[in-house]
Design a protein around this motif. Structure first.
Motif, PDB file in Angstrom:
ATOM      1  N   SER A 294      10.502   4.088  22.320  1.00 34.09           N
ATOM      2  CA  SER A 294      10.533   4.491  20.762  1.00 34.09           C
ATOM      3  C   SER A 294       9.182   4.509  20.234  1.00 34.09           C
ATOM      4  N   ASN A 295       9.063   5.503  19.279  1.00 35.68           N
ATOM      5  CA  ASN A 295       8.042   5.698  18.435  1.00 35.68           C
ATOM      6  C   ASN A 295       7.790   4.413  17.606  1.00 35.68           C
ATOM      7  N   ARG A 296       6.619   3.606  17.647  1.00 30.46           N
ATOM      8  CA  ARG A 296       6.412   2.446  16.548  1.00 30.46           C
ATOM      9  C   ARG A 296       5.487   2.505  15.758  1.00 30.46           C
ATOM     10  N   GLY A 297       5.762   1.946  14.619  1.00 29.71           N
ATOM     11  CA  GLY A 297       4.594   1.960  13.563  1.00 29.71           C
ATOM     12  C   GLY A 297       4.491   0.526  13.314  1.00 29.71           C
ATOM     13  N   ASP A 298       3.266   0.557  12.482  1.00 32.53           N
ATOM     14  CA  ASP A 298       2.849  -0.976  12.118  1.00 32.53           C
ATOM     15  C   ASP A 298       3.139  -1.056  10.979  1.00 32.53           C
ATOM     16  N   LEU A 299       3.743  -2.132  10.394  1.00 30.82           N
ATOM     17  CA  LEU A 299       4.009  -2.447   8.988  1.00 30.82           C
ATOM     18  C   LEU A 299       2.617  -3.329   8.227  1.00 30.82           C
ATOM     19  N   ASP A 300       2.587  -2.477   7.231  1.00 30.81           N
ATOM     20  CA  ASP A 300       1.303  -2.996   6.380  1.00 30.81           C
ATOM     21  C   ASP A 300       1.483  -4.368   5.677  1.00 30.81           C
ATOM     22  N   ALA A 301       0.448  -5.292   5.769  1.00 34.28           N
ATOM     23  CA  ALA A 301       0.483  -6.540   5.321  1.00 34.28           C
ATOM     24  C   ALA A 301       0.282  -6.604   3.766  1.00 34.28           C
ATOM     25  N   PRO A 302       1.137  -6.943   2.972  1.00 34.05           N
ATOM     26  CA  PRO A 302       0.823  -6.883   1.578  1.00 34.05           C
ATOM     27  C   PRO A 302      -0.172  -7.857   1.165  1.00 34.05           C
ATOM     28  N   THR A 303      -0.836  -7.405   0.230  1.00 31.94           N
ATOM     29  CA  THR A 303      -1.716  -8.091  -0.658  1.00 31.94           C
ATOM     30  C   THR A 303      -1.039  -8.923  -1.765  1.00 31.94           C
ATOM     31  N   ALA A 304      -1.470  -9.986  -2.324  1.00 32.18           N
ATOM     32  CA  ALA A 304      -0.890 -10.809  -3.320  1.00 32.18           C
ATOM     33  C   ALA A 304      -1.784 -10.996  -4.479  1.00 32.18           C
ATOM     34  N   ASP A 305      -0.965 -10.893  -5.757  1.00 28.18           N
ATOM     35  CA  ASP A 305      -1.634 -11.150  -6.882  1.00 28.18           C
ATOM     36  C   ASP A 305      -1.223 -12.391  -7.498  1.00 28.18           C
ATOM     37  N   SER A 306      -1.985 -13.306  -7.935  1.00 30.20           N
ATOM     38  CA  SER A 306      -1.412 -14.518  -8.454  1.00 30.20           C
ATOM     39  C   SER A 306      -0.992 -14.488 -10.066  1.00 30.20           C
TER      40      SER A 306
ATOM     41  N   GLY B 142       0.934  -1.158  -0.123  1.00 24.45           N
ATOM     42  CA  GLY B 142      -0.197   0.043  -0.015  1.00 24.45           C
ATOM     43  C   GLY B 142       0.804   1.326   0.172  1.00 24.45           C
ATOM     44  N   LYS B 143       0.279   2.359   0.432  1.00 24.77           N
ATOM     45  CA  LYS B 143       0.907   3.706   0.429  1.00 24.77           C
ATOM     46  C   LYS B 143       1.333   4.103   1.832  1.00 24.77           C
ATOM     47  N   ASP B 144       1.813   3.260   2.833  1.00 25.85           N
ATOM     48  CA  ASP B 144       2.236   3.621   4.062  1.00 25.85           C
ATOM     49  C   ASP B 144       3.497   4.273   3.877  1.00 25.85           C
ATOM     50  N   ASP B 145       4.294   4.253   2.882  1.00 27.18           N
ATOM     51  CA  ASP B 145       5.578   5.160   2.887  1.00 27.18           C
ATOM     52  C   ASP B 145       5.213   6.569   3.003  1.00 27.18           C
ATOM     53  N   PHE B 146       3.973   7.061   2.726  1.00 27.76           N
ATOM     54  CA  PHE B 146       3.512   8.409   2.671  1.00 27.76           C
ATOM     55  C   PHE B 146       3.046   9.011   4.040  1.00 27.76           C
ATOM     56  N   ILE B 147       2.905   8.082   5.086  1.00 29.74           N
ATOM     57  CA  ILE B 147       2.709   8.425   6.297  1.00 29.74           C
ATOM     58  C   ILE B 147       3.488   9.346   7.214  1.00 29.74           C
ATOM     59  N   VAL B 148       3.069  10.588   7.705  1.00 30.83           N
ATOM     60  CA  VAL B 148       4.244  11.326   8.325  1.00 30.83           C
ATOM     61  C   VAL B 148       3.974  10.896   9.659  1.00 30.83           C
ATOM     62  N   TYR B 149       5.033  10.103  10.209  1.00 30.91           N
ATOM     63  CA  TYR B 149       4.803   9.581  11.743  1.00 30.91           C
ATOM     64  C   TYR B 149       5.303  10.804  12.632  1.00 30.91           C
ATOM     65  N   ASP B 150       4.815  10.603  13.867  1.00 32.54           N
ATOM     66  CA  ASP B 150       5.357  11.394  15.150  1.00 32.54           C
ATOM     67  C   ASP B 150       6.688  10.679  15.571  1.00 32.54           C
ATOM     68  N   THR B 151       7.955  11.199  15.085  1.00 32.16           N
ATOM     69  CA  THR B 151       9.138  10.670  15.491  1.00 32.16           C
ATOM     70  C   THR B 151       9.808  11.147  16.217  1.00 32.16           C
ATOM     71  N   GLU B 152       9.404  12.200  17.116  1.00 31.32           N
ATOM     72  CA  GLU B 152      10.291  13.114  18.257  1.00 31.32           C
ATOM     73  C   GLU B 152      10.048  12.035  19.372  1.00 31.32           C
ATOM     74  N   ARG B 153      11.019  12.028  20.163  1.00 28.64           N
ATOM     75  CA  ARG B 153      11.234  10.947  21.284  1.00 28.64           C
ATOM     76  C   ARG B 153      11.959  11.836  22.556  1.00 28.64           C
ATOM     77  N   ALA B 154      11.112  11.883  23.770  1.00 29.87           N
ATOM     78  CA  ALA B 154      11.749  12.611  24.789  1.00 29.87           C
ATOM     79  C   ALA B 154      12.668  11.531  25.515  1.00 29.87           C
ATOM     80  N   ILE B 155      13.532  12.103  26.349  1.00 27.71           N
ATOM     81  CA  ILE B 155      14.579  11.337  27.023  1.00 27.71           C
ATOM     82  C   ILE B 155      13.977  10.203  27.902  1.00 27.71           C
ATOM     83  N   ARG B 156      14.446   9.036  27.871  1.00 30.70           N
ATOM     84  CA  ARG B 156      13.848   7.992  28.513  1.00 30.70           C
ATOM     85  C   ARG B 156      12.569   7.346  27.799  1.00 30.70           C
ATOM     86  N   ALA B 157      11.761   7.931  27.193  1.00 30.02           N
ATOM     87  CA  ALA B 157      10.815   7.539  26.736  1.00 30.02           C
ATOM     88  C   ALA B 157      10.798   6.413  25.801  1.00 30.02           C
TER      89      ALA B 157
END
Length: 320
Positions: free
Chosen positions: A65-77, A48-63
């Motif tokens: 890590s910001n975690r994203g969810d990998l999208d599951a690919p569909t498949a064409d035969s 899909g187009k998850d590469d276009f998502i603007v994530y919140d990547t700022e991290r405070a001290i001792r916080a």
């Protein structure tokens, strides 16, 4: 050969001719390049187009890590189809021929299958039903390229913008039908864009500069149904734009899933591929039952697929 009359013998010399043979008029592989696979069936992952998502990547001290969810690919035969074509070469014909009749039979067989591929790709990419509403345009009347007041550069720029809006990347490949090419090389607006004042026809190198598309070719191939039938153009009055990845090394993953390869980002969009069985084409020679002829046969196993129609754009000109 007499002792092996019923066996299929792959001829390495003729096979090398088949692999290296290129018909200058064939351009279908520019849009749907050959991609070798090990199996005749498998699955192609689509992301899909998850590469276009603007994530919140700022991290405070001792916080955490910001975690994203990998999208599951569909498949064409995909499922490949075997194509083969053979020609008979009489022993006397081979002995008397100034040029090798076997070689001529090989080129004729290879050309026949390549022409079939060209026609298949052309029918596929010139079918407006295969495109979304925003990725095609039908020109006529004053919009037609036959009108000197028409705007080829503007039409192509709109097409590029449509593809870019869908996949971010702009088209890097264009196939122009012969009819359209004849109009464009004399078109006053394209000639006016050129920086020099020389009276000359527009060249393909000029179009690559004007449109900012590196790969531009003209579809000139012709075909006919039978020897007695009239010939007609395979590429009609159309222009097809597409984004085709520059690294076309495609290898299968475990489980039959095709990976676009180490040199190509797995999430990179592509207009399509011609999946081909690895090791093809092959040319074999076998003895005819009468014992006086060799049957020279070319075999290829492939299937052309549109994998990402958002990466393509169809321009049709009914008046051209």
């Amino acid at each position: 050969m007499g002792r092996l009359s019923s066996e299929r013998i792959v001829d390495p010399v003729l096979t090398n001719i088949a692999i290296g043979y290129q018909n200058a008029e064939m351009v279908g592989s520019f849009l749907l390049p050959y991609a070798n696979v090990d199996k005749e069936s498998g699955k192609l992952p689509k992301f899909g187009k998850d590469d276009f998502i603007v994530y919140d990547t700022e991290r405070a001290i001792r916080a955490d890590s910001n975690r994203g969810d990998l999208d599951a690919p569909t498949a064409d035969s995909f499922l490949l189809t075997e194509h083969d074509l053979e020609f008979a070469v009489d022993d006397r014909e081979e002995a008397e021929s100034v040029f090798s009749a076997r070689r001529r039979a090989t080129v004729r067989a290879v050309n026949g299958i390549r022409l079939k591929h060209e026609k298949t790709v052309a029918d596929l990419v010139q079918n407006p039903a295969n495109y979304a509403a925003g990725n095609k345009i039908a020109l006529s009347s004053t919009d037609s390229f036959t009108d000197p007041a028409s705007d080829p550069e503007g039409v192509v720029d709109t097409a590029k913008a449509a593809v870019s809006a869908a996949i971010v990347k702009e088209p890097n490949t264009m196939v122009i039908s012969y009819n359209i090419w004849r109009l464009w090389k004399r078109h006053p607006k394209l000639k006016a864009i050129l920086s020099d004042n020389r009276s000359r026809l527009v060249q393909l190198a000029d179009l690559r500069e004007i449109f900012e598309i590196p790969n531009i070719v003209v579809g000139k191939a012709m075909s006919k149904a039978t020897r007695a039938a009239a010939t007609s153009r395979i590429w009609n009055s159309t222009v097809v734009l597409a984004y085709v990845p520059t690294a076309m090394s495609v290898t299968p993953e475990e489980g039959g899933v095709v990976d676009p390869g180490a040199l190509q980002d797995i999430g990179e969009p592509s207009f399509g591929y011609t999946f081909r069985k690895r090791g093809m084409p092959q040319v074999d020679v076998r003895r005819a039952p009468n014992g006086k002829m060799d049957l020279v046969r070319d075999t290829d196993i492939f299937k052309a697929y549109l994998c990402g129609v958002d990466a393509g754009y169809l321009i049709q000109d009914s008046d051209a």
